[in-house]
Scaffold this active site. Sequence first.
Site, PDB file in Angstrom:
ATOM      1  N   HIS A 176      10.672  -3.488   0.616  1.00 57.67           N
ATOM      2  CA  HIS A 176      11.595  -4.614   0.785  1.00 57.67           C
ATOM      3  C   HIS A 176      12.962  -4.161   1.319  1.00 57.67           C
ATOM      4  CE1 HIS A 176       9.278  -7.399  -2.225  1.00 57.67           C
ATOM      5  NE2 HIS A 176       8.745  -7.368  -1.014  1.00 57.67           N
ATOM      6  N   HIS A 195      -0.107  -7.121   2.986  1.00 60.73           N
ATOM      7  CA  HIS A 195      -0.839  -8.370   2.758  1.00 60.73           C
ATOM      8  C   HIS A 195      -2.326  -8.215   3.088  1.00 60.73           C
ATOM      9  CE1 HIS A 195       2.523 -11.532   2.315  1.00 60.73           C
ATOM     10  NE2 HIS A 195       2.994 -10.350   1.990  1.00 60.73           N
ATOM     11  N   ASN A 249       1.149 -16.240   4.064  1.00 61.30           N
ATOM     12  CA  ASN A 249       1.029 -15.481   5.313  1.00 61.30           C
ATOM     13  C   ASN A 249       1.487 -16.226   6.563  1.00 61.30           C
ATOM     14  OD1 ASN A 249       0.033 -13.215   4.049  1.00 61.30           O
ATOM     15  ND2 ASN A 249      -2.114 -13.723   4.389  1.00 61.30           N
ATOM     16  N   ARG A 258       4.763  -5.365   6.319  1.00 60.34           N
ATOM     17  CA  ARG A 258       4.377  -6.490   5.452  1.00 60.34           C
ATOM     18  C   ARG A 258       2.929  -6.910   5.725  1.00 60.34           C
ATOM     19  NH1 ARG A 258       5.962 -12.466   5.864  1.00 60.34           N
ATOM     20  NH2 ARG A 258       5.595 -13.262   3.776  1.00 60.34           N
TER      21      ARG A 258
END
Length: 312
Positions: free
Chosen positions: A188, A63, A91, A59
């Site tokens: 995911h 990001h 975040n 993740r």
Amino acid sequence: MAFRVAFLTSLLILSMSSSGNALSLNYYEKTCPDAEWIIAAAVKAAAAKDKTVPAALLRMHFHDCFIRGCDASVLLNSKGSNKAEKDGPPNVSLHAFYVIDNAKKQVETLCPGVVSCADILALAARDAVVLSGGPTWDVPKGRKDGRTSKASETVQLPAPTFNISQLQQSFSQRGLSMEDLAALSGGHTLGFAHCSSFQSRINMNNADPTINPSFAESLRNICPIHNQAKNAGANMDASSATFDNTYYKLILQGKSLFASDQALLSHPETKNLVSKFASSHQSFNEAFVKSMIKMSSINGGQEVRKDCRVVN
């Protein structure tokens, strides 16, 4: 399977053009040949103590890449009046930054000033997928670290509430296709989501019609509107520590957590890909590798940081 993925990787590198710095598979071959091994060992050691580390690193890489390219700007600490990306609303739940710090410290001891934090994060994300039972691939290297990190820019990250047109726009702005959207969303399959990410879909008075009713009811029990525990939420799927194609099977059953996941069924191209990946784990693995290499090759940094948390 492994040969096919490796072959696809080689083809991608040959055809890949990077915005900014050219990347290559053998970038550290002479300057820091043990870098990949050191990083993999650091990720493995952390994951052995905390099973949430692989999902966190994957993740974190996403990001990072979606803001200013994969330049490790997500690793920078806020300083003075400047609030950094890691302190932006999407975040604040990122964690496991220490894993990158540990890897960087070890690499710096061996090859000072050579390996960028952006490359360490890209390699750690790959290692996280492998440790979770997913595919491996050769990561193109040579990214530089950015010197700018602004919390205000995190509004550019695709949100779990996005519909298909918002997702398509977000990905296309970064040179990523609908196939990349469908494949990368498969990340995911790992991790955990807080109630706030899907609360709006399960409100009794205005429930999302695309969500399975019994699944929505089970989520309401975990995430009551009142008396909600601070860290309440749900695993992304039942095998949330294993990189598999369960995520796509759940979408077809109306049991995905995010509106943005379920939205993949609202466009013919992504709907077909969801069905394809749900029925073929191998097809998903191959598409994921291809799209990860494409996404992680967006770079626009300027330096190799000595400390991943501060600019030189």
